[in-house]
Design a protein around this motif. Structure first.
Motif, PDB file in Angstrom:
ATOM      1  N   THR A  12     -32.668   5.111 121.041  1.00 30.91           N
ATOM      2  CA  THR A  12     -32.752   4.032 120.063  1.00 30.91           C
ATOM      3  C   THR A  12     -33.786   4.343 118.995  1.00 30.91           C
ATOM      4  N   LEU A  13     -34.957   4.820 119.402  1.00 34.81           N
ATOM      5  CA  LEU A  13     -35.997   5.163 118.447  1.00 34.81           C
ATOM      6  C   LEU A  13     -35.575   6.330 117.559  1.00 34.81           C
ATOM      7  N   VAL A  15     -32.448   7.278 116.718  1.00 33.00           N
ATOM      8  CA  VAL A  15     -31.385   6.864 115.802  1.00 33.00           C
ATOM      9  C   VAL A  15     -31.948   5.953 114.712  1.00 33.00           C
ATOM     10  N   SER A  16     -32.832   5.040 115.076  1.00 26.53           N
ATOM     11  CA  SER A  16     -33.394   4.158 114.058  1.00 26.53           C
ATOM     12  C   SER A  16     -34.285   4.941 113.090  1.00 26.53           C
ATOM     13  N   ALA A  19     -31.990   6.649 110.690  1.00 26.53           N
ATOM     14  CA  ALA A  19     -31.402   5.696 109.753  1.00 26.53           C
ATOM     15  C   ALA A  19     -32.394   5.327 108.652  1.00 26.53           C
ATOM     16  N   VAL A  20     -33.648   5.111 109.027  1.00 29.59           N
ATOM     17  CA  VAL A  20     -34.667   4.781 108.031  1.00 29.59           C
ATOM     18  C   VAL A  20     -34.890   5.958 107.097  1.00 29.59           C
TER      19      VAL A  20
END
Length: 78
Positions: A12-13, A15-16, A19-20
Motif C-alpha cells: 500500500t505504501l 503504490v501510494s 501514485a504521488v
C-alpha cells in the motif's frame, strides 16, 4: 497473519508513493518549441570548397608535457 499485514502495508505504501510521484511529475511536461525557419540552413545543397588560407581557427595551445615529481616532498604537476 502478521506477515500478511506487513506485506499489505508495504504494498500500500509503495503504490501510494508511486501514485504521488507520478502525479507530481505529470504536470511538469516540457513544451516543444517550434522550429525557427528564418535561421540559415546548416548544410548546403551543393558541395562548397573551403579555402584554408582564409579560414582563421582558434585552436587551444598544445598541452604541456608531464612533470614528474623528483622526490617525495615535490608536488606533481600534470
Amino acid at each position: 497473519a502478521d506477515l500478511g499485514l506487513q506485506i499489505a502495508l508495504a504494498l500500500t505504501l509503495s503504490v501510494s508513493g508511486m501514485a504521488v510521484a507520478s502525479y507530481a511529475v505529470r504536470n511538469d511536461k516540457t513544451k516543444i518549441s517550434a522550429i525557427n525557419v528564418s535561421r540559415p540552413s546548416l548544410w548546403t545543397a551543393v558541395p562548397v570548397r573551403v579555402d584554408l588560407t582564409t579560414q582563421t581557427y582558434l585552436r587551444a595551445d598544445a598541452p604541456a608535457g608531464l612533470e614528474l615529481a623528483g622526490a617525495a616532498d615535490d608536488l606533481c604537476r600534470d
